[in-house]
Design an enzyme around this catalytic site. Structure first.
Site, PDB file in Angstrom:
ATOM      1  CG  PHE A 184     -59.760   4.522 -17.372  1.00 55.94           C
ATOM      2  CD1 PHE A 184     -59.289   5.089 -18.542  1.00 55.94           C
ATOM      3  CD2 PHE A 184     -61.128   4.295 -17.243  1.00 55.94           C
ATOM      4  CE1 PHE A 184     -60.161   5.425 -19.573  1.00 55.94           C
ATOM      5  CE2 PHE A 184     -62.001   4.627 -18.271  1.00 55.94           C
ATOM      6  CZ  PHE A 184     -61.517   5.193 -19.434  1.00 55.94           C
ATOM      7  CG  ASP A 236     -59.497  -2.113 -15.778  1.00 55.17           C
ATOM      8  OD1 ASP A 236     -59.471  -2.674 -16.895  1.00 55.17           O
ATOM      9  OD2 ASP A 236     -60.139  -1.075 -15.549  1.00 55.17           O
ATOM     10  CE1 TYR A 292     -63.992   0.659 -25.129  1.00 55.91           C
ATOM     11  CE2 TYR A 292     -65.900  -0.418 -24.158  1.00 55.91           C
ATOM     12  CZ  TYR A 292     -64.873   0.508 -24.082  1.00 55.91           C
ATOM     13  OH  TYR A 292     -64.740   1.270 -22.951  1.00 55.91           O
ATOM     14  CE  LYS A 293     -60.653   0.726 -23.548  1.00 59.36           C
ATOM     15  NZ  LYS A 293     -60.426   0.973 -22.126  1.00 59.36           N
ATOM     16  NE  ARG A 331     -54.566   6.412 -25.354  1.00 59.28           N
ATOM     17  CZ  ARG A 331     -55.552   5.666 -24.870  1.00 59.28           C
ATOM     18  NH1 ARG A 331     -55.401   4.998 -23.737  1.00 59.28           N
ATOM     19  NH2 ARG A 331     -56.704   5.578 -25.508  1.00 59.28           N
TER      20      ARG A 331
HETATM   21  C1  LIG Z   1     -61.336   1.764 -21.455  1.00 56.42           C
HETATM   22  C2  LIG Z   1     -61.249   1.533 -19.989  1.00 56.42           C
HETATM   23  C3  LIG Z   1     -62.406   1.307 -19.238  1.00 56.42           C
HETATM   24  C4  LIG Z   1     -63.739   1.440 -19.912  1.00 56.42           C
HETATM   25  O1  LIG Z   1     -64.837   1.283 -19.125  1.00 56.42           O
HETATM   26  P1  LIG Z   1     -66.287   1.270 -19.819  1.00 56.42           P
HETATM   27  O2  LIG Z   1     -67.184   0.923 -18.729  1.00 56.42           O
HETATM   28  O3  LIG Z   1     -66.224   0.278 -20.933  1.00 56.42           O
HETATM   29  O4  LIG Z   1     -66.537   2.625 -20.398  1.00 56.42           O
HETATM   30  C5  LIG Z   1     -62.255   0.978 -17.891  1.00 56.42           C
HETATM   31  N1  LIG Z   1     -61.019   0.912 -17.323  1.00 56.42           N
HETATM   32  C6  LIG Z   1     -59.891   1.169 -18.033  1.00 56.42           C
HETATM   33  C7  LIG Z   1     -58.552   1.088 -17.379  1.00 56.42           C
HETATM   34  C8  LIG Z   1     -59.991   1.495 -19.377  1.00 56.42           C
HETATM   35  O5  LIG Z   1     -58.886   1.770 -20.084  1.00 56.42           O
END
Ligand SMILES: *Cc1c(COP(=O)(O)O)cnc(C)c1O
Length: 451
Positions: free
Chosen positions: A162, A236, A263-264, A424
Site C-alpha cells: 500500500f 500492517d 474504518y475498514k 475489488r
Molecule cells: C487502508 C490502508 C491504510 C490506511 O492508512 P490511513 O492512514 O488510515 O489512511 C494503510 N495501510 C494499508 C495496507 C491500507 O490498506
C-alpha cells in the site's frame, strides 16, 4: 451449474448461517449490495445512538467535565482492550490513536532504532573483545554476521505494498541511511522468506492481507523465520483485523509490532482512529518519535521535559478524537457481538464460504475469459476479498461505475506497467450474505456481457 441451482445454494447457505442475525446490527441501505467494507465499513446502528449521546450529553451538557466524568480520557485504551482479543493479545497491549499511517511511522521508527541499538551493542562487544586480544567473534556465533562488518540497515518489504507503507518506509530509510529493499514474490506469488537470511536485513514490514490481490501471508511461518534471523517484524493489519483471526502472539511465532485501520473491517466510520500494538518485550525499550503531551507519564503535571508513559500509552501523541473514537467503540462491539456465535473463527469460516461462493458464481455467470481472478484460490492464502484483473479495452473504472449504478458497491484500483487494473469485492462476514454474493456475480456478468 446454472443460475437456479446457484440461487438454491445461496438460500441454503444463508439459512444455515448462524451469524446471520448480526446483519441487523447495521444500518445498510435495503437496495444495496455492499462489498466495500474493506475500504469503509457500514454504519452500526449502535454508533448512531452512541455518537448522539457523546455529542449531546457528554459534550453538550458535560462540557469539559466529560474528560473525567464520561471517561473520555480512558476511552482509547478501553477500545484497545476490547479489540485486543481479535488480535490475539492481552489487555493493556493495544492503543487506539491517530491514523494507520502515523502509527506505522511510529513503529517503523522504533523498530529501526532498536535494530540500530542492537548493531551498536554488537559492534561494541566486538571492539572490546579485540581490545582484550580475543578473536572478534566466536566462529559460527549468532552475532558473528552482525559484528561491525556490514551494518544491519535493510528494511525489507514486499512489491506493491500500500502506498502509505511504501512512502513512509522510503522517507525513514532515506533519513537514516538505511536501504529499503523491495522483495519480489516467488513464482507462486508467496513472500520469499529466504530474503530474511541476508545478514544485513534488520526489519521486515508486511501487510498481512495484500490490499490489491487479497493474498494472505502465512504470518506465523514468516515470524518464525524472521526471528531465527534476528529480524524484527512490523505487520500492517489494515485488511485482516476484524476480517479473520489474527494471532500477534502465537506461541513461538510472535510479531514485534502491528498497526491497523479503524474504518475498514472494524466499522469505526470515516476517518476512525487506528490502532497500534507493540510487543510487551519491546514497548518500554524505546520512545516513539512523536512526543506529545498525552503520551507523557504524567500529562497533567505539564512538566517542562518529556518522560514517556509506561507501556503502550506512550504511543499516544495528542488529544483523541472523542466522537470518532465513540463511533469506533460501537464498531468494535459489532465484532464482539460475534463472540457468542463462535467469534472470529466462525466469522472466518463464513468469509471463506462467501468468497468461495462468489468465485463459483462468477465462474458460471461471467463470460469466460473476460476477467481473471488474481486472489489465491487456496483458503489458507486468501483474505476476505476477491480481486479481478481487468485488461484493455475493458476498463475497471467503467465496470465498477456501472455496478455501483446498479446497486452493487465494490471498488477498483488502477494498475501501472507492472500490475493490472483491478476490481475489488470485499466480503464482510458480519453482514454480507451469499445472496449478496450471487447478486453481485449476476450483475457483474450482465455488465460484462453487454460491454
Ligand atoms: C487502508 C490502508 C491504510 C490506511 O492508512 P490511513 O492512514 O488510515 O489512511 C494503510 N495501510 C494499508 C495496507 C491500507 O490498506
Amino acid at each position: 451449474m446454472d443460475l437456479t441451482s446457484l440461487q438454491t445454494q445461496a438460500r441454503a447457505l444463508d439459512a444455515a448461517d448462524a451469524l446471520s442475525p448480526l446483519r441487523e446490527l447495521f444500518d445498510l441501505p435495503p437496495d444495496v449490495v455492499y462489498l466495500d467494507g474493506n475500504s469503509l465499513g457500514p454504519l452500526p446502528r449502535s454508533a448512531r445512538r452512541a455518537v448522539t449521546h457523546a455529542l449531546e450529553q457528554e459534550w453538550g451538557q458535560g462540557l469539559i467535565r466529560s474528560w473525567g466524568r464520561a471517561g473520555w480520557l480512558q476511552r482509547a485504551a478501553e477500545v484497545g482492550d476490547r479489540l485486543a482479543p481479535l488480535l490475539g493479545v492481552g489487555p493493556g497491549e493495544v492503543m487506539v490513536a491517530d491514523s494507520t499511517s502515523l502509527n506505522l511511522y511510529k513503529v517503523l521508527a522504533v523498530a529501526m532504532e532498536l535494530a540500530d541499538l542492537e548493531g551498536v551493542a554488537v559492534e561494541r562487544m566486538a571492539t572490546e573483545r579485540m581490545a582484550f586480544g580475543q578473536p572478534s567473534d566466536p566462529p559460527g556465533g549468532a552475532s558473528e554476521e552482525r559484528a561491525g562488518v556490514r551494518p544491519r540497515r535493510v528494511l525489507l518489504t514486499e512489491a506493491d505494498n500500500f502506498p502509505t507503507d511504501r512512502y513512509l518506509a522510503q522517507r525513514l530509510c532515506a533519513e537514516r541511511g538505511w536501504e529499503l529493499r523491495i522483495c519480489a514474490p516467488q513464482a507462486d506469488g508467496r513472500f520469499d522468506a529466504s530474503q530474511l537470511a541476508a545478514p544485513e536485513v534488520a526489519v521486515l514490514m508486511l501487510t498481512q492481507v495484500h490490499y490489491r490481490t487479497g493474498a494472505l501471508h502465512d504470518m506465523q511461518a514468516i515470524n518464525r523465520q524472521a526471528s531465527a534471523h534476528g529480524v524484527l517484524t512490523v505487520w500492517d493489519l489494515a485488511h485482516s483485523a476484524g476480517a479473520l483471526p489474527v494471532a500477534l502472539r502465537h506461541p513461538g511465532a510472535e510479531c514485534d509490532f502491528a498497526v491497523g485501520c479503524g474504518y475498514k473491517y472494524l466499522n469505526g466510520g470515516p476517518g476512525a482512529p487506528a490502532f497500534v500494538w507493540v510487543h510487551p518485550r519491546h514497548v518500554e525499550r524505546a520512545e516513539q518519535p512523536l512526543r506529545g503531551w498525552l503520551g507523557h507519564a504524567r500529562p497533567f503535571d505539564f512538566a517542562a521535559d518529556y518522560a514517556p508513559a509506561p507501556g503502550i500509552a506512550r504511543y499516544v501523541c495528542g488529544t483523541p478524537p472523542i466522537l470518532s473514537l465513540t463511533a469506533l467503540q460501537a464498531g468494535v462491539e459489532t465484532l464482539r457481538a460475534a463472540d457468542a456465535l463462535g467469534g472470529m473463527s466462525a466469522l472466518r469460516a463464513k468469509s471463506l464460504s462467501l468468497t468461495d461462493f462468489f468465485r463459483r458464481a462468477c465462474a458460471v455467470l461471467v463470460p469466460p475469459g473476460s476477467l481473471e481472478c488474481i486472489t489465491p484460490l487456496d483458503a489458507a492464502h486468501r483474505g476476505s476479498q476477491l480481486s479481478f484483473a481487468v485488461r484493455p479495452p475493458r476498463s475497471a473504472a467503467r465496470i465498477m461505475a456501472t455496478l455501483i449504478e446498479r446497486g452493487v458497491i465494490g471498488d477498483h484500483r488502477p494498475g501501472d506497467a507492472s500490475v493490472p487494473d483491478i476490481l475489488r469485492f470485499g466480503f464482510a462476514p458480519l453482514y454480507n450474505t451469499h445472496a449478496d454474493a450471487l447478486r453481485a456475480a449476476e450483475c457483474l456478468g450482465a455488465v460484462l456481457r453487454t460491454g
